[in-house]
Design a protein around this motif. Structure first.
Motif, PDB file in Angstrom:
ATOM      1  N   LEU A 262       0.836  -1.291  -0.037  1.00  0.00           N
ATOM      2  CA  LEU A 262      -0.034   0.074  -0.042  1.00  0.00           C
ATOM      3  C   LEU A 262       0.850   1.338   0.208  1.00  0.00           C
ATOM      4  O   LEU A 262       0.453   2.190  -0.812  1.00  0.00           O
ATOM      5  CB  LEU A 262      -1.151  -0.060   1.133  1.00  0.00           C
ATOM      6  CG  LEU A 262      -1.910  -1.095   1.253  1.00  0.00           C
ATOM      7  CD1 LEU A 262      -2.832  -0.948   2.228  1.00  0.00           C
ATOM      8  CD2 LEU A 262      -2.941  -0.782  -0.236  1.00  0.00           C
ATOM      9  N   ALA A 263       1.962   1.083   0.559  1.00  0.00           N
ATOM     10  CA  ALA A 263       2.783   2.345   0.791  1.00  0.00           C
ATOM     11  C   ALA A 263       3.475   2.639  -0.840  1.00  0.00           C
ATOM     12  O   ALA A 263       3.523   3.995  -1.035  1.00  0.00           O
ATOM     13  CB  ALA A 263       4.276   1.940   1.715  1.00  0.00           C
ATOM     14  N   VAL A 264       3.771   1.646  -1.566  1.00  0.00           N
ATOM     15  CA  VAL A 264       4.195   2.006  -2.916  1.00  0.00           C
ATOM     16  C   VAL A 264       3.029   2.307  -3.570  1.00  0.00           C
ATOM     17  O   VAL A 264       3.333   3.673  -4.456  1.00  0.00           O
ATOM     18  CB  VAL A 264       4.456   0.465  -3.435  1.00  0.00           C
ATOM     19  CG1 VAL A 264       4.836   0.629  -4.986  1.00  0.00           C
ATOM     20  CG2 VAL A 264       5.912   0.069  -2.922  1.00  0.00           C
ATOM     21  N   ARG A 265       1.862   2.068  -3.564  1.00  0.00           N
ATOM     22  CA  ARG A 265       0.701   2.640  -4.203  1.00  0.00           C
ATOM     23  C   ARG A 265       0.304   4.029  -3.972  1.00  0.00           C
ATOM     24  O   ARG A 265       0.325   4.711  -4.729  1.00  0.00           O
ATOM     25  CB  ARG A 265      -0.558   1.984  -4.085  1.00  0.00           C
ATOM     26  CG  ARG A 265      -0.826   0.625  -5.004  1.00  0.00           C
ATOM     27  CD  ARG A 265      -0.736   0.636  -6.319  1.00  0.00           C
ATOM     28  NE  ARG A 265      -0.961   1.999  -7.039  1.00  0.00           N
ATOM     29  CZ  ARG A 265      -0.481   2.174  -8.183  1.00  0.00           C
ATOM     30  NH1 ARG A 265       0.337   1.420  -8.774  1.00  0.00           N
ATOM     31  NH2 ARG A 265      -0.808   3.230  -8.744  1.00  0.00           N
ATOM     32  N   ARG A 266       0.608   4.291  -2.707  1.00  0.00           N
ATOM     33  CA  ARG A 266       0.257   5.727  -1.998  1.00  0.00           C
ATOM     34  C   ARG A 266       1.693   6.630  -2.622  1.00  0.00           C
ATOM     35  O   ARG A 266       1.043   7.596  -3.035  1.00  0.00           O
ATOM     36  CB  ARG A 266       0.302   5.755  -0.816  1.00  0.00           C
ATOM     37  CG  ARG A 266      -0.995   5.313   0.076  1.00  0.00           C
ATOM     38  CD  ARG A 266      -0.907   5.881   1.546  1.00  0.00           C
ATOM     39  NE  ARG A 266      -1.981   4.782   2.078  1.00  0.00           N
ATOM     40  CZ  ARG A 266      -1.500   3.774   2.827  1.00  0.00           C
ATOM     41  NH1 ARG A 266      -0.377   3.542   3.461  1.00  0.00           N
ATOM     42  NH2 ARG A 266      -2.606   2.806   3.225  1.00  0.00           N
ATOM     43  N   TRP A 267       2.643   5.985  -2.812  1.00  0.00           N
ATOM     44  CA  TRP A 267       3.761   6.980  -3.209  1.00  0.00           C
ATOM     45  C   TRP A 267       3.583   7.248  -4.567  1.00  0.00           C
ATOM     46  O   TRP A 267       3.534   8.468  -5.132  1.00  0.00           O
ATOM     47  CB  TRP A 267       4.962   5.988  -3.317  1.00  0.00           C
ATOM     48  CG  TRP A 267       6.080   6.764  -3.722  1.00  0.00           C
ATOM     49  CD1 TRP A 267       7.197   7.586  -3.068  1.00  0.00           C
ATOM     50  CD2 TRP A 267       6.802   7.078  -5.225  1.00  0.00           C
ATOM     51  NE1 TRP A 267       8.037   8.104  -3.823  1.00  0.00           N
ATOM     52  CE2 TRP A 267       7.745   7.871  -5.148  1.00  0.00           C
ATOM     53  CE3 TRP A 267       6.047   6.711  -6.342  1.00  0.00           C
ATOM     54  CZ2 TRP A 267       8.203   8.202  -6.300  1.00  0.00           C
ATOM     55  CZ3 TRP A 267       6.727   7.064  -7.608  1.00  0.00           C
ATOM     56  CH2 TRP A 267       7.908   7.780  -7.587  1.00  0.00           C
ATOM     57  N   ALA A 268       2.920   6.430  -5.535  1.00  0.00           N
ATOM     58  CA  ALA A 268       2.616   6.609  -6.976  1.00  0.00           C
ATOM     59  C   ALA A 268       1.507   7.443  -7.012  1.00  0.00           C
ATOM     60  O   ALA A 268       1.290   8.423  -7.944  1.00  0.00           O
ATOM     61  CB  ALA A 268       2.106   5.356  -7.520  1.00  0.00           C
ATOM     62  N   GLU A 269       0.317   7.496  -6.192  1.00  0.00           N
ATOM     63  CA  GLU A 269      -0.609   8.220  -6.295  1.00  0.00           C
ATOM     64  C   GLU A 269      -0.347   9.588  -5.968  1.00  0.00           C
ATOM     65  O   GLU A 269      -0.588  10.664  -6.655  1.00  0.00           O
ATOM     66  CB  GLU A 269      -1.785   7.673  -5.249  1.00  0.00           C
ATOM     67  CG  GLU A 269      -2.378   6.646  -5.626  1.00  0.00           C
ATOM     68  CD  GLU A 269      -3.558   7.016  -6.968  1.00  0.00           C
ATOM     69  OE1 GLU A 269      -3.335   6.099  -7.697  1.00  0.00           O
ATOM     70  OE2 GLU A 269      -4.181   7.958  -6.776  1.00  0.00           O
ATOM     71  N   GLU A 270       0.577   9.675  -4.826  1.00  0.00           N
ATOM     72  CA  GLU A 270       1.035  11.119  -4.359  1.00  0.00           C
ATOM     73  C   GLU A 270       1.954  12.037  -5.314  1.00  0.00           C
ATOM     74  O   GLU A 270       1.571  12.900  -5.876  1.00  0.00           O
ATOM     75  CB  GLU A 270       1.971  11.239  -3.095  1.00  0.00           C
ATOM     76  CG  GLU A 270       0.825  11.081  -1.899  1.00  0.00           C
ATOM     77  CD  GLU A 270       1.358  10.555  -0.632  1.00  0.00           C
ATOM     78  OE1 GLU A 270       2.536  10.838  -0.489  1.00  0.00           O
ATOM     79  OE2 GLU A 270       0.621  10.014   0.257  1.00  0.00           O
ATOM     80  N   HIS A 271       2.904  11.150  -5.938  1.00  0.00           N
ATOM     81  CA  HIS A 271       3.720  11.583  -6.690  1.00  0.00           C
ATOM     82  C   HIS A 271       2.826  12.013  -8.183  1.00  0.00           C
ATOM     83  O   HIS A 271       3.528  12.850  -8.942  1.00  0.00           O
ATOM     84  CB  HIS A 271       5.047  10.910  -7.067  1.00  0.00           C
ATOM     85  CG  HIS A 271       5.785  10.878  -5.845  1.00  0.00           C
ATOM     86  ND1 HIS A 271       7.199  11.461  -5.899  1.00  0.00           N
ATOM     87  CD2 HIS A 271       5.693  10.465  -4.590  1.00  0.00           C
ATOM     88  CE1 HIS A 271       7.639  11.397  -4.635  1.00  0.00           C
ATOM     89  NE2 HIS A 271       6.863  10.815  -3.792  1.00  0.00           N
ATOM     90  N   GLY A 272       1.791  11.399  -8.434  1.00  0.00           N
ATOM     91  CA  GLY A 272       1.232  11.621  -9.825  1.00  0.00           C
ATOM     92  C   GLY A 272      -0.041  12.668  -9.451  1.00  0.00           C
ATOM     93  O   GLY A 272      -0.412  12.947 -10.687  1.00  0.00           O
TER      94      GLY A 272
END
Ligand SMILES: [Fe+2]
Ligand SMILES: [Fe+2]
Ligand SMILES: [Fe+2]
Lengths: 250, 331
Positions: free
Chosen positions: B302-312
């Motif tokens: 979930l942390a990886v998905r959140r990273w992608a969501e935030e950076h995009g």
């Protein structure tokens, strides 16, 4: 194959291979799913092209693997631009835009190459490359004209990328021979066509072009001098292969 | 990839005392007749609230599983050990993201937006397939996932493609077509390790040992209560019991692994006289602990998905401009 021709094909292939590797790092991490998919498919095209070009250097299938997985860093001829980490999406998109326009024009020029395998290759992949630049243009225009943040991000990405992008056109060993044998019209000619192509798009995107006269190209790659990023990239790529020295096939 | 057993409707009885409360009984009868005749239900058709709720839940979990499922294999893209494997793996992971895209679209036809679904994934409210909470520690894991997890997913998806909701069935048909390539590349990569050097083979056996339990867990615990005649079976939301699907999977795949002179780490794994596969107690407590967020990789995924969501986010924000139509190339 003359050393000059070998060198010309090798540097072209290395650019595609390393940029393909970088673009593949976006798979699963893009700003939205459609971009994950777009970067993954560009990565496949780039790596696929590199593979075909490596095979042009040596028909033996194992030779292409050796070029990719066993060659020393100093024997790579890619430019520093493709070696840079993917960073944020603004950088990766700008690199994709600047590099792929040069790539597309290179292949257009190669369609008339006196070296038949390259001419054939260039014709075959013309469509694919057109598709990549279309994708880049769409997003450059939208983000350049988007909101304040996206405009500022794209402008600083452009400023950061341009000196690196000029490294694409670095003179390489044997270039005179390549030009005189009508294999390729030369990096200078390509650079001019490239500027002509990208300037109006940059303008339409609402971005400012820095003064070209003040820019210093980031060179060295064509002579085997690389940025600090290439060695770790290769090490990661070869992690499995290196851990199993006796393995013959995967 | 991965509709799995856990990605299945919840048992209605557990959830609500009367799932049909307030429904128009005449409409309901017509709806059930249509399903019995084998007709597909389309988005604009009348449907009971409970049918809609269960389908959203199921398709959404399936979509999340494709997105999260791309992560364990995705980390191996840059390390794939040959040009061929590299290209195949990028294409495969790309397909999985494409599947998520198709499935989110299918779920949206039932009235929940992609954004709402992704928010529920990131907040931990929605679940996804349990197998993706385990790490892919070696290259052999990638081949085991490609062959066995995709194989298990295919068993599930082929069965669900015969369900009653039109958009989900059509998405599944296309997904199954692509999954057959995943299976082929997974099998090819796995066989290359099996017939490779001693070290390659040992790496593969180690991966099989680690993935055995998550694979048994894949289809979910026994659901004996629901095998016949429940509402969800009648509505063709659930098409087969977890045990039946697991049995079909074991029947197809255990022999293929044993053929290679390899095995799973379970002396009790065997087909009995009735043709039913038996296995040791797979510790369902571990399964429930993982599903509820305490598996080895839940937080990381979930942390990886959140990273992608935030950076995009800045990209998505800048693109919300209805006057400009986007050209989004899909491969
Ligand atoms: Fe798959
Ligand atoms: Fe899938
Ligand atoms: Fe593709």
């Amino acid at each position: 194959m003359t050393p000059a021709l070998y060198n010309f094909i090798l540097k072209t292939a290395d650019d595609c291979f390393i940029l393909g590797h970088r673009n593949s790092e976006w798979t699963g991490f893009g700003p939205f799913m459609e971009e994950d998919i777009a970067f993954a498919s560009m990565a496949q095209d780039k790596i696929g092209h590199a593979w075909l070009l490596y095979k042009m250097l040596d028909e033996n299938a194992a030779a292409a693997e050796t070029l990719a997985f066993k060659r020393a860093e100093k024997d790579f001829k890619c430019c520093h631009f493709v070696e840079q980490p993917i960073g944020e999406y603004d950088f990766s998109l700008m690199r994709h835009f600047l590099f792929d326009h040069a790539d597309q024009l290179r292949y257009e020029m190669l369609m008339n190459s006196s070296f038949e395998p390259l001419a054939h290759f260039a014709k075959k992949f013309k469509g694919e490359l057109k598709y990549h630049t279309m994708h880049a243009d769409t997003f450059i225009l939208q983000l350049g004209n988007g909101n304040e943040e996206s405009k500022a991000r794209m402008q600083s990405a452009l400023n950061f990328c341009l000196p690196l992008a000029l490294g694409i056109f670095e003179v390489y060993e044997g270039e005179q021979e390549i030009i005189s044998q009508n294999i390729f019209a030369g990096e200078k000619v390509l650079q001019e066509k490239w500027l002509e192509k990208i300037l109006p798009i940059i303008k339409d995107a609402g971005l400012q072009m820095p003064d070209m006269a003040t820019l210093q190209a980031v060179n060295g790659g064509r002579h085997g001098f690389h940025s600090d990023y290439l060695q770790p990239l290769l090490k990661e790529m070869r992690e499995v292969v290196d851990a199993f020295p006796d393995a013959i096939e995967w | 990839m991965y509709g799995n057993g856990y990605i299945s409707p919840e048992e209605t009885a557990k959830q609500k005392p009367d799932p049909l409360a307030g429904e128009d009984l005449q409409q309901l009868a017509l709806f059930e007749e249509r399903i019995a005749r084998g007709e597909k239900i389309e988005p604009q058709d009348w449907m009971p609230k409970e049918y809609r709720r269960q389908l959203i839940r199921m398709i959404e979990q399936h979509a999340h599983s494709e997105v999260i499922g791309a992560l364990p294999e995705g980390t191996w893209i840059t390390r794939a050990p040959s040009m061929k494997r590299k290209l195949a793996l990028i294409a495969k992971v790309q397909d999985e993201i494409g599947h998520a895209h198709l499935l989110y679209n299918a779920a949206e036809t039932l009235g929940k937006s992609r954004e709402a679904m992704i928010n529920d994934l990131l907040s931990g409210k929605s679940k996804y397939s349990n197998v993706f909470n385990y790490p892919a520690t070696t290259w052999a894991d990638v081949t085991v996932i490609g062959f066995l997890i995709d194989g298990a997913a295919i068993v599930n998806q082929v069965i669900n493609a015969k369900g009653s909701y039109g958009p989900y069935c059509r998405a599944l048909e296309r997904i199954c077509y692509e999954e057959s390539f995943h299976l082929k590349q997974g099998h090819d990569a796995l066989v290359h390790l099996a017939v490779g050097t001693k070290e390659q083979r040992a790496m593969l056996q180690d991966a099989l040992n680690r993935w055995y339990r998550p694979i048994i867990h894949f289809f979910g615990p026994s659901d004996k209560a629901s095998v016949h005649g429940t509402l969800l079976m009648k509505w063709k939301v659930k098409m087969a019991s977890n045990d039946d699907m697991r049995n079909q999977f074991l029947d197809q795949y255990v022999p293929k692994i044993r053929e290679l002179g390899l095995d799973f780490p379970d002396p009790k794994l065997n087909k009995n006289a009735e043709g039913v596969w038996e296995f040791s107690d797979p510790n369902w407590d571990e399964f429930f602990a993982t599903i509820n967020g305490n598996g080895p990789c839940n937080a990381e995924r979930l942390a990886v998905r959140r990273w992608a969501e935030e950076h995009g986010r800045w990209v998505r924000k800048a693109l919300i401009n209805p006057s400009q139509k986007q050209v989004l190339p899909l491969s």
